[in-house]
Design a protein around this motif. Structure first.
Motif, short mmCIF file in Angstrom:
data_model
loop_
_atom_site.label_atom_id
_atom_site.label_comp_id
_atom_site.label_asym_id
_atom_site.label_seq_id
_atom_site.Cartn_x
_atom_site.Cartn_y
_atom_site.Cartn_z
N GLU A 285 -45.68 -29.74 4.85
CA GLU A 285 -44.42 -29.93 4.14
C GLU A 285 -44.02 -31.40 4.12
O GLU A 285 -43.56 -31.93 3.10
CB GLU A 285 -43.32 -29.10 4.80
N ASN B 207 -31.95 -36.57 1.46
CA ASN B 207 -32.43 -35.41 0.70
C ASN B 207 -33.86 -35.05 1.08
O ASN B 207 -34.24 -33.87 1.09
CB ASN B 207 -32.34 -35.69 -0.80
N ARG C 223 -33.63 -33.24 4.40
CA ARG C 223 -32.99 -31.94 4.19
C ARG C 223 -33.95 -30.97 3.52
O ARG C 223 -33.99 -29.78 3.87
CB ARG C 223 -31.74 -32.12 3.33
N ARG C 224 -34.76 -31.46 2.60
CA ARG C 224 -35.74 -30.61 1.93
C ARG C 224 -36.82 -30.14 2.90
O ARG C 224 -37.30 -28.99 2.83
CB ARG C 224 -36.38 -31.38 0.77
N PHE D 273 -36.48 -29.60 6.21
CA PHE D 273 -35.94 -28.53 7.05
C PHE D 273 -35.71 -27.25 6.25
O PHE D 273 -35.90 -26.14 6.77
CB PHE D 273 -34.63 -29.00 7.70
N LYS D 274 -35.32 -27.39 5.01
CA LYS D 274 -35.11 -26.20 4.18
C LYS D 274 -36.41 -25.44 3.98
O LYS D 274 -36.45 -24.20 4.10
CB LYS D 274 -34.51 -26.61 2.84
N ASN D 275 -37.49 -26.16 3.69
CA ASN D 275 -38.78 -25.50 3.50
C ASN D 275 -39.32 -24.92 4.80
O ASN D 275 -39.95 -23.85 4.80
CB ASN D 275 -39.79 -26.49 2.92
N PHE E 298 -37.51 -23.76 7.36
CA PHE E 298 -36.76 -22.52 7.62
C PHE E 298 -37.18 -21.41 6.67
O PHE E 298 -37.18 -20.22 7.05
CB PHE E 298 -35.26 -22.79 7.50
N SER E 299 -37.54 -21.78 5.45
CA SER E 299 -38.02 -20.77 4.51
C SER E 299 -39.34 -20.17 4.98
O SER E 299 -39.55 -18.95 4.91
CB SER E 299 -38.18 -21.40 3.12
N HIS E 300 -40.25 -21.02 5.48
CA HIS E 300 -41.51 -20.51 6.03
C HIS E 300 -41.26 -19.63 7.25
O HIS E 300 -41.94 -18.60 7.43
CB HIS E 300 -42.43 -21.67 6.40
N GLU F 274 -38.66 -17.79 7.85
CA GLU F 274 -38.15 -16.50 7.38
C GLU F 274 -39.27 -15.64 6.80
O GLU F 274 -39.31 -14.42 7.02
CB GLU F 274 -37.07 -16.74 6.33
#
Length: 375
Positions: A278, A307, A310-311, A313-315, A317-319, A321
């Motif tokens: 990532e 940004n 932030r992107r 960490f967002k990805n 956390f998506s993985h 989940e």
């Protein structure tokens, strides 16, 4: 009579002769190294040329032009995460791939303890041994990248700790009277050439204590990072989890949840590659958009970096989940003891493992004897 008129005397002088200045002809160089553009923007432009044909050498592109090099930062991030760091490399297959993971864990434990309990010669010997082993085992692009960074970190720690541990003399005054006052003879000068101070660098002093502490920290840092990298590169996460479970099985009798620890370790090792992917992919995405960083302000550049993180960490956390949903779909209900973990391969103990244990015994014996014979 009153006279209201006044007469002024006007004197006309001839014009001064023109001053004649000699005309000098200055040779104009064919190439202008510094050009000032004062009409538009007063920016100093630097040009470098290699010869008369105007071709620029390779080093000219590294000359700073005054703009914020954010693009180079993202390129550096993408290139740094390109090589496998803490990831399993299946090819080329070496003898270290066939070693039992339990033997590798024992080696890791010993390599963490030995640098702090052995002689300085043994410390640097372990560093040289791990360096040669990394060059032999890892691919060329992997070991060049890893060894360069670990060596840089170890050298930085060695210099800072070596000069800082005992380098600055304490501003204290000794209360002990000199030997001449107390009537005692002076201490004899050492005949063996022993000197506590090795070298002086201005106000800093490099002493034997600094050498010992700095070498210990630097060698320990190198052995921890590089030995862990070798173990993770040549061992699958399932094999490491199985080996750790084998060592922790006796702890089940005192109430330790071994299965939960093993499952957490397995998920963590699987998650390392996702994090590096990532970080690299998002950095490559920003570089590929060819952002004109010169037209951005400082706050806009900082906003892009925020940004970016932030992107990431967002990805991530998506993985996480998605992994949790996949585990629930496979029947995991939160009870680790009732959920069986299937390891892809079983550990086998062979002749290569016996040889590795014998070598480990020799290394431990040499480290213990070095404290007594190498003074």
């Amino acid at each position: 009579m009153n006279c209201n008129h006044a007469t002024f005397l006007l004197v006309s002088l001839p014009p001064p002769p023109p001053l004649l200045f000699p005309k000098f002809h200055y040779p104009v160089p064919k190439k202008t190294l510094l050009t000032l553009n004062l009409k538009r923007n007063p920016i100093l432009r630097i040009k470098a040329s290699k010869d008369d044909n105007g071709q620029s050498p390779n080093w000219s592109k590294w000359i700073p032009t005054g703009s914020f090099a954010a693009d180079k930062v993202f390129r550096l991030i993408s290139s740094a995460t390109a090589s496998p760091i803490g990831q399993f490399v299946s090819s080329p297959t070496t003898f270290l791939h066939s070693i039992d993971p339990r033997v590798k864990l024992v080696w890791l434990l010993v390599l963490v303890v030995l640098p702090a309990r052995s002689h300085i010669i043994m410390r640097f010997g372990l560093v040289a041994y791990l360096t040669l082993l990394s060059i032999w085992i890892l691919p060329r692009n992997a070991w060049k990248d890893q060894l360069g960074r670990v060596y840089f970190l170890s050298a930085l720690l060695f210099i800072t700790i070596g000069l800082g541990s005992d380098g600055v003399p304490a501003l204290v005054q000794s209360r002990t009277p000199p030997p001449a006052v107390s009537g005692l003879p002076n201490l004899p000068i050492s005949l063996t050439g022993y000197s506590y101070v090795i070298s002086k660098l201005g106000p800093l002093t490099f002493t034997r204590k600094g050498l010992s502490v700095g070498s210990t920290v630097a060698c320990l840092t190198f052995t921890v990072f590089q030995s862990a990298s070798l173990c993770l590169t040549t061992t699958t996460p399932e094999q490491l989890a199985s080996a750790l479970r084998w060592f922790m099985l006796p702890l089940r009798y005192i109430g330790v949840s071994v299965s939960e620890i093993v499952l957490t370790l397995l998920l963590s090792l699987r998650f390392i590659s996702l994090v590096f992917d990532e970080v690299r992919n998002i950095a490559l995405g920003i570089v590929s958009r060819r952002v004109n960083w010169k037209q951005l302000t400082v706050m806009e550049t900082i906003d892009i970096f925020f940004n970016y993180f932030r992107r990431i960490f967002k990805n991530i956390f998506s993985h996480a989940e998605q992994i949790s949903q996949a585990m629930i779909a496979r029947g995991f209900k939160g009870d680790v003891d009732n959920h069986k973990i299937y390891f892809l391969s079983e550990s086998s103990f062979g002749m290569a493992d016996i040889v590795c244990l014998l070598n480990l015994t020799v290394v431990i014996g040499a480290s213990l004897l070095s404290e007594y014979y190498l003074v």
